[in-house]
Design an enzyme around this catalytic site. Sequence first.
Site, PDB file in Angstrom:
ATOM      1  N   SER A  35       0.809  -1.223   0.000  1.00 41.85           N
ATOM      2  CA  SER A  35       0.000   0.000   0.000  1.00 41.85           C
ATOM      3  C   SER A  35       0.841   1.272   0.000  1.00 41.85           C
ATOM      4  O   SER A  35       0.341   2.339  -0.330  1.00 41.85           O
ATOM      5  CB  SER A  35      -0.942   0.011   1.202  1.00 41.85           C
ATOM      6  OG  SER A  35      -0.213  -0.039   2.418  1.00 41.85           O
ATOM      7  N   ASP A 298      -4.476   8.317   7.421  1.00 36.04           N
ATOM      8  CA  ASP A 298      -5.665   7.593   7.872  1.00 36.04           C
ATOM      9  C   ASP A 298      -5.398   6.827   9.158  1.00 36.04           C
ATOM     10  O   ASP A 298      -4.273   6.771   9.648  1.00 36.04           O
ATOM     11  CB  ASP A 298      -6.186   6.650   6.770  1.00 36.04           C
ATOM     12  CG  ASP A 298      -5.164   5.591   6.376  1.00 36.04           C
ATOM     13  OD1 ASP A 298      -4.198   5.374   7.120  1.00 36.04           O
ATOM     14  OD2 ASP A 298      -5.338   4.959   5.312  1.00 36.04           O
ATOM     15  N   HIS A 302      -1.262   4.969   7.262  1.00 36.78           N
ATOM     16  CA  HIS A 302      -0.616   5.310   5.997  1.00 36.78           C
ATOM     17  C   HIS A 302      -0.136   6.760   6.033  1.00 36.78           C
ATOM     18  O   HIS A 302      -0.869   7.644   6.481  1.00 36.78           O
ATOM     19  CB  HIS A 302      -1.584   5.116   4.828  1.00 36.78           C
ATOM     20  CG  HIS A 302      -1.963   3.688   4.607  1.00 36.78           C
ATOM     21  ND1 HIS A 302      -3.238   3.213   4.839  1.00 36.78           N
ATOM     22  CD2 HIS A 302      -1.229   2.632   4.179  1.00 36.78           C
ATOM     23  CE1 HIS A 302      -3.273   1.918   4.549  1.00 36.78           C
ATOM     24  NE2 HIS A 302      -2.070   1.541   4.164  1.00 36.78           N
TER      25      HIS A 302
END
Length: 340
Positions: A35, A298, A302
């Site tokens: 991610s 978030d 992240h």
Amino acid sequence: MDKSFKLSLLISSFIIVMANNADALVPALYVFGDSGVDAGNNNFLKTPAKADKWPYGIDLNNNTRGRFTNGKNAADFIAMLLNLPMPPPYLSLSEVERSRLITGINYGSGSCGILNTTRAGECLSLGKQIEYFTSTATTDLPKAIKRPPKLRRHLAKSMYLVLIGSNDYNNMVNNGVRNKFTPQDFAQYLVEEMTNHIKKLYDVGARKFLVSTFASCEPKTYVPESCESNYYTEKLVDRLQELQANLFGSLFTIYDGRKLFARIHENPKQFGITYLDVPCCEDASIVCANRSEHTTFDKLGHPTEAIYKIVALDCFYGSTCLPLSLSQLANAPSFLPLGN
């Protein structure tokens, strides 16, 4: 914000804006990871690990979803610093687009890892990402780069980011594999798997690699001895040195952000940061206005675009990536396979 750092950000912003008007430092950037670099591949997969809704991408035209941050991620900034377009997600491309694209592709996929078993729902494991890249190199690129010697030069001179592994230490997605090993043995297992993946990339034609280490401890601690993943870091560094000695023409540099993040936490104002490890967006319906002052976007942890930019710039020009900065790696001579 520290005046010297503010000036450096202004200069770097100018460099990035001018990127499209300059010659690329390498022919292409190929991105593999989780991610931290996913540019939208997970949008096309059945997985809870998605960034396809607002406020993700709020600072990237407010219409580009798929990145697990408010704007660009580290791979995007690195591409721009190399004077290349941001590599699009592989799964978003049609067969025709894949056969014409020669500036790089992003194969990254959120929640996946080095191991095939590390995943939340569907995602592209590192093995699957390399499988797709192999198809790119052997099927798609030859349609655009028709002469084999030229294709070999393209692959040898391009840059390959392999930024993955933290999810293999995440008990939520590693499906219990980690618990079957001692910390040292698990690190060795991961290094062996990573070695096999890198050799596959090398066999296809890759030569210039950026490979990441990572910290499994909480961001606010960043105490090296408190992180199990340091076993992996130590073993990976040794293994990459061995690979460079044994794989003709290969060049490896390592991303290790622990010291940089320690500096950010020790003196956040120097980096323009006000809120350490306080999510900008804890609720999907609310997002903070001062996103560049947060380290975290978030509630999953992240990073914000601001942090990705700091990381990319320090890797490119500073000491976060060693023994070569990314600028040095890009400008290093490329050696074609023996006999070419």
